[in-house]
Design an enzyme around this catalytic site. Sequence first.
Site, PDB file in Angstrom:
ATOM      1  CB  ILE A 127     -47.618  45.800   8.015  1.00  0.00           C
ATOM      2  CG1 ILE A 127     -46.493  44.756   7.959  1.00  0.00           C
ATOM      3  CG2 ILE A 127     -48.962  45.183   7.669  1.00  0.00           C
ATOM      4  CD1 ILE A 127     -46.269  44.127   6.597  1.00  0.00           C
ATOM      5  CB  ALA A 144     -33.850  45.920  22.989  1.00  0.00           C
ATOM      6  CE1 TYR A 194     -42.455  46.948  18.146  1.00  0.00           C
ATOM      7  CE2 TYR A 194     -40.841  47.226  16.393  1.00  0.00           C
ATOM      8  CZ  TYR A 194     -42.050  46.732  16.838  1.00  0.00           C
ATOM      9  OH  TYR A 194     -42.857  46.021  15.984  1.00  0.00           O
ATOM     10  N   GLY A 222     -52.883  39.760  21.644  1.00  0.00           N
ATOM     11  CA  GLY A 222     -52.958  41.007  20.894  1.00  0.00           C
ATOM     12  C   GLY A 222     -53.769  40.871  19.629  1.00  0.00           C
TER      13      GLY A 222
END
Length: 246
Positions: free
Chosen positions: A187, A156, A154, A11
């Site tokens: 962020i 979990a 998300y 990613g």
Amino acid sequence: MFKNKTAIITGGARGIGEAIARKLAAAGANIVIWDVMEDVAVETATKLGDEFGVKTRGLGVNVTSSEAVDEATKAILKEFGNIDLLVNDAGITRDNIILRMKEEDWDLVLNINLKGAFLCTKAIGRYMLKARYGRIVNIASVIGLMGNAGQANYGASKAGLIGLTKTSAKEFASRGVTVNAVAPGYIRTAMTDALKDEVKEEMLKLVPLRKLGEPEDVASCVGFLLSDSAKYVTGQVLTVDGGMVM
């Protein structure tokens, strides 16, 4: 700091992953970016190679496929000769409250965010254990520590990633491989930039430092955990959140 070391960042084509790749390249690491957006991965890798004079490669890799991960690992070992650093950053969101969440959105988020990290850790960790050296950092989230309404899948996946971090740290420690996690808070990214001002204001109320973090803040902490300065640190979760979780 990382001269002659090879780092794989999943990613890593943009966002926090790109900031991490840039941080490592600036410190001398050879950079490999795995991302489903192959064109962007190649573009980012090429740019970093030109800027920092390190060897780079961008590959389109689906981290939810064990075959794709295994083939990409073999290809990188053949080309670079070694894999020393792994950052599992690939992740997505598909937010909704539990009662409205589609099963396919649950599965997709868990597969990419958690299964993907498991497959990469398994494939690359096998090499690191044989080499008796390696550094792995998983990009979790404060949501995996504190939860958040509308993000069951998300949350979990990130809580599971923390569990994977601690377990793999115990399994790998005897061979000199450390595994840690970084849990970012709010962020500044393209996603947060697109939020309405009132939403940002509500977010900032949860942050004692009263400002959003930058991708570079996360990258700096990842760089530390990958470095020999953290050689005696493993199985830890470092929050980068301006004080949200204390």
